[in-house]
Design a protein around this motif. Sequence first.
Motif, PDB file in Angstrom:
ATOM      1  N   LEU A  11      71.652  -9.167  57.050  1.00 34.76           N
ATOM      2  CA  LEU A  11      72.573  -8.133  56.587  1.00 34.76           C
ATOM      3  C   LEU A  11      73.415  -8.654  55.424  1.00 34.76           C
ATOM      4  O   LEU A  11      73.633  -7.954  54.425  1.00 34.76           O
ATOM      5  CB  LEU A  11      73.469  -7.678  57.741  1.00 34.76           C
ATOM      6  N   ASP A  12      73.857  -9.896  55.511  1.00 34.67           N
ATOM      7  CA  ASP A  12      74.652 -10.500  54.445  1.00 34.67           C
ATOM      8  C   ASP A  12      73.841 -10.577  53.144  1.00 34.67           C
ATOM      9  O   ASP A  12      74.363 -10.309  52.058  1.00 34.67           O
ATOM     10  CB  ASP A  12      75.116 -11.896  54.872  1.00 34.67           C
ATOM     11  N   ALA A  13      72.565 -10.907  53.251  1.00 34.11           N
ATOM     12  CA  ALA A  13      71.695 -10.931  52.070  1.00 34.11           C
ATOM     13  C   ALA A  13      71.611  -9.536  51.450  1.00 34.11           C
ATOM     14  O   ALA A  13      71.626  -9.393  50.222  1.00 34.11           O
ATOM     15  CB  ALA A  13      70.312 -11.448  52.447  1.00 34.11           C
ATOM     16  N   LEU A  14      71.555  -8.511  52.292  1.00 32.06           N
ATOM     17  CA  LEU A  14      71.502  -7.129  51.782  1.00 32.06           C
ATOM     18  C   LEU A  14      72.814  -6.725  51.132  1.00 32.06           C
ATOM     19  O   LEU A  14      72.814  -5.938  50.178  1.00 32.06           O
ATOM     20  CB  LEU A  14      71.155  -6.160  52.909  1.00 32.06           C
ATOM     21  N   TRP A  15      73.924  -7.209  51.652  1.00 28.41           N
ATOM     22  CA  TRP A  15      75.209  -6.902  51.014  1.00 28.41           C
ATOM     23  C   TRP A  15      75.257  -7.496  49.604  1.00 28.41           C
ATOM     24  O   TRP A  15      75.878  -6.931  48.719  1.00 28.41           O
ATOM     25  CB  TRP A  15      76.373  -7.425  51.836  1.00 28.41           C
ATOM     26  N   HIS A  16      74.597  -8.615  49.397  1.00 31.20           N
ATOM     27  CA  HIS A  16      74.586  -9.243  48.079  1.00 31.20           C
ATOM     28  C   HIS A  16      73.659  -8.513  47.106  1.00 31.20           C
ATOM     29  O   HIS A  16      73.934  -8.475  45.908  1.00 31.20           O
ATOM     30  CB  HIS A  16      74.154 -10.716  48.189  1.00 31.20           C
ATOM     31  N   GLN A  17      72.563  -7.976  47.626  1.00 30.90           N
ATOM     32  CA  GLN A  17      71.589  -7.312  46.749  1.00 30.90           C
ATOM     33  C   GLN A  17      70.897  -6.200  47.519  1.00 30.90           C
ATOM     34  O   GLN A  17      70.192  -6.462  48.498  1.00 30.90           O
ATOM     35  CB  GLN A  17      70.544  -8.329  46.294  1.00 30.90           C
ATOM     36  N   HIS A  18      71.127  -4.977  47.098  1.00 30.98           N
ATOM     37  CA  HIS A  18      70.418  -3.864  47.716  1.00 30.98           C
ATOM     38  C   HIS A  18      70.243  -2.741  46.703  1.00 30.98           C
ATOM     39  O   HIS A  18      71.023  -2.652  45.763  1.00 30.98           O
ATOM     40  CB  HIS A  18      71.155  -3.375  48.973  1.00 30.98           C
ATOM     41  N   PRO A  19      69.233  -1.934  46.824  1.00 32.41           N
ATOM     42  CA  PRO A  19      68.171  -2.043  47.834  1.00 32.41           C
ATOM     43  C   PRO A  19      67.306  -3.273  47.564  1.00 32.41           C
ATOM     44  O   PRO A  19      67.214  -3.751  46.438  1.00 32.41           O
ATOM     45  CB  PRO A  19      67.378  -0.756  47.674  1.00 32.41           C
ATOM     46  N   ASP A  24      62.164  -9.740  48.819  1.00 30.76           N
ATOM     47  CA  ASP A  24      63.399 -10.066  48.094  1.00 30.76           C
ATOM     48  C   ASP A  24      64.389 -10.769  49.022  1.00 30.76           C
ATOM     49  O   ASP A  24      65.058 -11.726  48.629  1.00 30.76           O
ATOM     50  CB  ASP A  24      64.068  -8.805  47.536  1.00 30.76           C
ATOM     51  N   ILE A  25      64.478 -10.260  50.238  1.00 31.34           N
ATOM     52  CA  ILE A  25      65.421 -10.829  51.203  1.00 31.34           C
ATOM     53  C   ILE A  25      65.005 -12.236  51.594  1.00 31.34           C
ATOM     54  O   ILE A  25      65.840 -13.143  51.701  1.00 31.34           O
ATOM     55  CB  ILE A  25      65.543  -9.901  52.430  1.00 31.34           C
ATOM     56  N   ILE A  53      71.187  -0.775  58.965  1.00 36.98           N
ATOM     57  CA  ILE A  53      70.561  -0.650  57.651  1.00 36.98           C
ATOM     58  C   ILE A  53      69.618   0.543  57.660  1.00 36.98           C
ATOM     59  O   ILE A  53      69.237   1.035  58.716  1.00 36.98           O
ATOM     60  CB  ILE A  53      69.799  -1.930  57.236  1.00 36.98           C
ATOM     61  N   SER A  54      69.255   0.971  56.456  1.00 38.72           N
ATOM     62  CA  SER A  54      68.268   2.042  56.312  1.00 38.72           C
ATOM     63  C   SER A  54      67.171   1.545  55.380  1.00 38.72           C
ATOM     64  O   SER A  54      67.291   0.479  54.779  1.00 38.72           O
ATOM     65  CB  SER A  54      68.915   3.298  55.740  1.00 38.72           C
ATOM     66  N   PHE A  55      66.115   2.333  55.272  1.00 38.87           N
ATOM     67  CA  PHE A  55      65.041   1.975  54.350  1.00 38.87           C
ATOM     68  C   PHE A  55      64.465   3.222  53.722  1.00 38.87           C
ATOM     69  O   PHE A  55      64.567   4.321  54.258  1.00 38.87           O
ATOM     70  CB  PHE A  55      63.944   1.165  55.058  1.00 38.87           C
ATOM     71  N   LYS A  56      63.873   3.000  52.553  1.00 38.53           N
ATOM     72  CA  LYS A  56      63.126   4.034  51.852  1.00 38.53           C
ATOM     73  C   LYS A  56      61.803   3.412  51.449  1.00 38.53           C
ATOM     74  O   LYS A  56      61.759   2.258  51.022  1.00 38.53           O
ATOM     75  CB  LYS A  56      63.866   4.504  50.607  1.00 38.53           C
ATOM     76  N   TYR A  64      65.290  -1.788  51.599  1.00 34.54           N
ATOM     77  CA  TYR A  64      66.342  -1.742  52.610  1.00 34.54           C
ATOM     78  C   TYR A  64      67.723  -1.733  51.962  1.00 34.54           C
ATOM     79  O   TYR A  64      67.940  -2.368  50.927  1.00 34.54           O
ATOM     80  CB  TYR A  64      66.229  -2.947  53.537  1.00 34.54           C
ATOM     81  N   SER A  65      68.651  -1.033  52.617  1.00 34.87           N
ATOM     82  CA  SER A  65      70.045  -0.969  52.170  1.00 34.87           C
ATOM     83  C   SER A  65      70.951  -0.978  53.392  1.00 34.87           C
ATOM     84  O   SER A  65      70.594  -0.424  54.437  1.00 34.87           O
ATOM     85  CB  SER A  65      70.306   0.309  51.375  1.00 34.87           C
ATOM     86  N   PRO A  66      72.136  -1.575  53.267  1.00 30.48           N
ATOM     87  CA  PRO A  66      73.070  -1.576  54.395  1.00 30.48           C
ATOM     88  C   PRO A  66      73.669  -0.183  54.613  1.00 30.48           C
ATOM     89  O   PRO A  66      73.899   0.556  53.655  1.00 30.48           O
ATOM     90  CB  PRO A  66      74.137  -2.575  53.980  1.00 30.48           C
ATOM     91  N   LEU A  67      73.892   0.163  55.871  1.00 34.83           N
ATOM     92  CA  LEU A  67      74.578   1.415  56.208  1.00 34.83           C
ATOM     93  C   LEU A  67      76.043   1.169  56.529  1.00 34.83           C
ATOM     94  O   LEU A  67      76.835   2.104  56.569  1.00 34.83           O
ATOM     95  CB  LEU A  67      73.901   2.086  57.414  1.00 34.83           C
TER      96      LEU A  67
END
Length: 123
Positions: A11-19, A24-25, A53-56, A64-67
């Motif tokens: 989740l922390d990795a996603l906070w740094h870079q999303h989507p 990538d993660i 998190i969610s995904f498209k 993936y992106s954090p919710l």
Amino acid sequence: MDITKTEFEVLDALWHQHPASAADIVVQLNIEKPWHEKTVKTLLSRLVKKQAISFKKKQRHYLYSPLIEREAYRIRESQSLISRLFSGRITPLVAGFAKQEKLSTQDIADLKALIKQWEQDNA
């Protein structure tokens, strides 16, 4: 929502870079220590189920992106920790750090500024 330590790292990795894709993660996480793509995908699946998190789907990849926002998570976890370990009181937590000499001069200045601001806002 109970997030494990390893789920938090993803989740922390996603906070740094999303989507971000699973690949990538993995790249981001591998900066600190080795991670396997299968492990990351399992953790992503768990975080989706927990609605953290969610995904498209984009072509053949999932992005993936954090919710939940980092600050909202930090506040909730802090309150939970203080409630569980200190009966809802902050003073024993800060006192414990002060007794162990874990408070830096900057920490003390920041705490004083927070208290001063709280007093002004709540006068």
